[in-house]
Write an enzyme that holds these catalytic residues in place. Sequence first.
Site: not given
Length: 470
Positions: A143, A228, A230, A271
């Site tokens: 990202y 992570d 999410i 998300k």
Amino acid sequence: MLSRKASCDSHGQDSSYFLGWQEYEKNPYHEVQNPNGIIQMGLAENQLSFDLLESWLASNTDALGLKRNGRSVFRELALFQDYHGFPAFKNELVEFMAKLRGYKVAFDPNKLVLMAGSTSANEILMFCLAEPGEAFLLPTPYYPGFDRDLKWRTGVEIVPIHCSSSNDFRITACALEEAYQRAQKLNLKVKGVLVTNPSNPLGSTLNRDELNHLIDFAIKKEVHIISDEIYSGTVFDSPSFISITEAVMEKHVDHETDLLGRIHIVYSLSKDLGLPGFRVGMIYSNNETVVAAATKMSSFGLVSSQTQFLLSNMLSDKKFTSKYIKENQRRLKKRKDMLVSGLRSAGIGCAKSNAGLFCWVDMRYLLRSDTFEAEKELWKRILFEVGLNISPGSSCHCSEPGWFRVCFANMSQETLKVAIRRIEVFAESSSSASGRENLSHQRSVRNSRRSLSKWVFPISSYNDHEPADR
């Protein structure tokens, strides 16, 4: 007269990822008012299930009106709250996280720290785990915002773990070790590895082999793992999602390694529930010192009392959350299949994916040459001529030119159809202009690159594949 932080350019705002957003904001698409404008396909936002959320709000007016049993709690919520968060909200969050993981793991609300979004969560973990000048390893592609979130204010360095299309960009033990050795040569102390699972931008879940490689590496090097997660609720196809916590439990890691104290999960509701504007993020850690320090730091970015009250009511409705998760995943799969099918009709392929709000799209055959300069040129044509803001792989630190992240969940179905038609027209014109002979040559080069990539890229230097505009 200003600080170095205020005047330096290490934020990453000059990345093509952010530059594309700026161009979109100057000329945004609207089906009536600006039909020739730029369509935003660089934003990983979930707008597909707002009707479910709005329906729940319409049926739960007390929660929306900040009432409990018909009586206003406005005064209670408006007054001072400490930074530990509402116990009721934290209880519902850990229950929701367990639900998304099929109740294969349980979470303790006392080990959860609330903060304003996953951006804050990742940065606070950097402050807790590393000193300025120390490093975290990240598998590529990753990202683009991590260059800002992890480095800008903390001074922590990122060393890429170069992954290749030859094995679908999967993490290998060899790639982990090579990244570690590269950091050593740069005199960077490695404090841990950060992964996104499901992956942003790949849109795929980490498999058991990858998770075991990470666990073995963390044990051997005595470093941290930040997972992570999410996008954990967006998994819409097999294989199923495996959390790092579940992987550690199944591996029966020796407690003497203290690995559990070096495992940290980042999560948010941005998300999975499509609520990025509510700024709800969190850290989950078994390390008491990390939890204590992160809790103190969270005072710089708290989740509002009103938000906690509303969402604790929403998450406590188990019938609603079950329906939402299932229906949202169904809609994401349908929308992803629509994009993949449209791209395929244009002769463009995508990496196999089973999660997320985007596809990892292979446009290598549209490059005039096998270089990052050619990728940047193609990106600019797609942005300014075709009117689509997509994210080039170089902004994600991909080691192979020609890959792009394309988002599909932040727009209406009709807008996506317009975007697909634009891509089809562009691909047809590009193919005609370049000619069959040139395409054949580029495909031959690409196939040769596939066979060589796993040998060439891992031994490349730290900054070899940085995009030209970064």
